[in-house]
Write an enzyme that holds these catalytic residues in place. Sequence first.
Site, PDB file in Angstrom:
ATOM      1  N   ASP A  23      -7.014  -1.304   3.636  1.00  0.00           N
ATOM      2  CA  ASP A  23      -6.715  -2.335   3.506  1.00  0.00           C
ATOM      3  C   ASP A  23      -7.185  -3.678   3.533  1.00  0.00           C
ATOM      4  O   ASP A  23      -6.398  -4.440   3.422  1.00  0.00           O
ATOM      5  CB  ASP A  23      -4.744  -1.709   3.676  1.00  0.00           C
ATOM      6  CG  ASP A  23      -4.376  -0.778   3.355  1.00  0.00           C
ATOM      7  OD1 ASP A  23      -4.718  -0.181   1.840  1.00  0.00           O
ATOM      8  OD2 ASP A  23      -4.098   0.039   3.829  1.00  0.00           O
ATOM      9  N   ASP A  32       0.629  -1.504   0.402  1.00  0.00           N
ATOM     10  CA  ASP A  32       0.286  -0.337   0.108  1.00  0.00           C
ATOM     11  C   ASP A  32       0.714   1.069  -0.299  1.00  0.00           C
ATOM     12  O   ASP A  32       2.335   1.370   0.721  1.00  0.00           O
ATOM     13  CB  ASP A  32      -0.572  -0.150   0.971  1.00  0.00           C
ATOM     14  CG  ASP A  32      -1.557   0.924   0.821  1.00  0.00           C
ATOM     15  OD1 ASP A  32      -2.537   1.498   1.091  1.00  0.00           O
ATOM     16  OD2 ASP A  32      -0.917   1.705   2.656  1.00  0.00           O
ATOM     17  N   ASP A  56      -1.885  -0.683   5.802  1.00  0.00           N
ATOM     18  CA  ASP A  56      -2.381  -0.107   7.468  1.00  0.00           C
ATOM     19  C   ASP A  56      -3.310   0.467   7.549  1.00  0.00           C
ATOM     20  O   ASP A  56      -4.285   0.720   8.756  1.00  0.00           O
ATOM     21  CB  ASP A  56      -0.702   1.471   7.736  1.00  0.00           C
ATOM     22  CG  ASP A  56      -1.300   3.138   7.108  1.00  0.00           C
ATOM     23  OD1 ASP A  56      -1.727   3.583   7.245  1.00  0.00           O
ATOM     24  OD2 ASP A  56      -1.561   2.047   5.503  1.00  0.00           O
TER      25      ASP A  56
END
Length: 809
Positions: free
Chosen positions: A708, A477, A704
């Site tokens: 996600d 990410d 995080d």
Amino acid sequence: MTGCTLCDLPTGDDPHTAPDVDGEFCCRGCLTVARSLDDVEDLDDLDERRPDATPADEFDGETTFLHVDGMHCATCESFLEMTAGEQEGVAAAEASYATDTIRVDYDPDAVSPDDLPDRLSVAGYSASDRADPETEDDDAVVRFLIGGGFFGMMAMLWYVVFLYPTYFGYEPILDLGGVSGTYLFAQIWLFSSIVLFYTGYPILRGAYVSLRARQPNMDLLVSLAAGSSYAYSTLALLVGRTDLYFDVTIAVILVVTAGNHYESIIKRRATGMLADLTTTEDRTVRTEAGETLAADEVAPGDRLLVRPGERVPFDGAVAEGTAAVDEALVTGESLPATKRVGDAVRGGTVVTDSPVVVEVGEDAANTLGTLVRLLWEIQSSRSGIQRLVDRLATVFVPLVVVVAAVGATATLALGSAPVDAALVGLTVLIVSCPCALGLATPLAVAAGIRDAAERGIVVVSDAVFEAAADIDTVVLDKTGTLTDGEMRLLDATAEADASVERVRERAAAVERASVHPVAEAVVAGVLGEEDGSGGGRPAADGGTAAADSAEGGPAGADALGGAAATDVDVFDRGVAGRVDGDEVVVGHPDLFAERDWSVSARLREAGTAARDRGNVPVYVGWEGRVRGVLAVGDEVRDGWEDVVSDLDADGRRVVVLTGDAPAAARRFADHPAIDEVFAEVPPEAKAETVRRLGADSSVAMVGDGSNDAPALAAADLGVSIASGTDLAADAADAVLLEDRLSAVPELFAVTRGTNRRLKQNLGWAFVYNAVAIPMALSGVLNPLLAALAMASSSILVVTNSARVVFDPD
């Protein structure tokens, strides 16, 4: 309105399409993913449902998720699914022992959801509402300490004092054939019975479950070894023999129970705090008139008031007001978006600067709630970690039983006494008792967890040590993972007649009156984090506010080199106020275009360059023209280039996945170690993207945010940054506590060492069985020596597992 071909979100009136890609998409991110992965088979073909499961889109009833205590293997899953399927009104069920969850599709007209936990609480399993799972297994501790620790040790004490000396030719202390001997043997039988049926109850239950499910497991073999020695010794006691093997029963039960209990401690860490997270969701809302309603009373079309700092409770559209909305938690977009009347807003996003009235959408859906349910769907439908010993049990258990029966029959056929033949069969069962096999996995995993913790990595699921070894694609990410996820002042450019310092100070002087995230980043960048929140604040309606100190003077004048703002007005796209008699305007470039203020080519290029880097350009001007440009955005983490290079050097494909615009991800696309970058991907599509990548490779996801979480759960290995949300941490298999990205390669190093140790343990266990079983068949071993050999193999496994597994190389 059609749904997106990738993530099923509404596509709107103007869907994204391309001639080289089939389907219609809700955003450019989904379109890009589909174009890049169009050679992957359709997702419907990737679902690994059991043959008797009913897909959610084909089921017309309701679905509930239950927490189940007591599951520890794939056989437990099969048994509970079979039990649920036998209940009236239940259409399908799918269990996952890795998450202690069972998903049940049921007909609410035929069965009440309140009755389901009781109907599934059978054979020692305890089902409950997943929103309130029990996290302590005190009963297991009591069983081990009382049943094994007291009664087991008492029985072993009698063996050591009265029986073992006779095995080596010494005279017994008391007459084993008299009343005192009978009393002694009766105590040993009683203590052994408590150990077998009380302490060993979970093992016996596992054996029963395996027979019901027609799926042999290690519990069945352990039960055969412990039960056979107990049955033989009981019969021998009744006919007056003194060669009793209750000590074998006790040793087998205590060793395996200790290993299972240790493993359960590890497993409980994997359940996380998902229930705690759901209790933090807003249960009440506020109407436009100020009336408080329960969330479940809200209907489509209701108008709800959302104040600064509050979450938008449901998906809908802005009906009144204008505000900056932080969507990072839900979409992954690092920069706040300004929402005006008519703009769509998602449930779970945060209003930051001004109150707005939101009209609830047709489905009254909460996007954050949808992400929680999606996470539950993925976690509960994902198969539990299939340990190697569990997979081998379906072959090993029947084989051992056959070998024991053939050995006993052959001994009897060769003319031996029935007792001797029974001892051969018993010895085979005891010597093959999989204590070493049962300890091989949990002890190696425990050593890996220990070494990972020393590196600031918390392993919350033993799935890590099986999955990480096969990972060939790592998805990272961007916001909060490759970057720190915090808005900050990154750069400043000024005209020759206005210094950078003066531009920054004047911008901060007027921005102190705004609570917009960009404004707060500018103030913090000039004043520092401690002073960045001082000064005046606008009224709740976004009107005028004076930035004066408590002493009556301009706020922050000393800190800003004398620059102080008065008569500050907060606008939709900026702020204006008077500083040293000049009208200073700070904000979006469009604000200056509307005022027809001049902008030099140099500053226009600086603004374009900031936008191309994925940052927010903030213009600062006075006296009718722009004097400087500030760049606001989130900063990349230190060492990110080394991390992706290390992953690439290990032969892994590196992919960056983000909800941000392509410009914000461009710097990563240019790195030679990164194979692909997917930008503008909504959270629902992140999980689908990970699944598509996983169609032809094993995927690890590092993230995080709550957006996600579904992708973390969908990946073969989910890794969460500790600075992220509880939802992300709960979905992950490992959490990086120190907020250090370099821990990702270290995690792979720990898993390599753990896998090496696991293979060593299993290798020794199988070598031991290959040698010990033939010796038992030949009569070289008796049940006592078999128990000692079994204990020796277990000690070797324990010693090997105690060594450090972390390999920094």
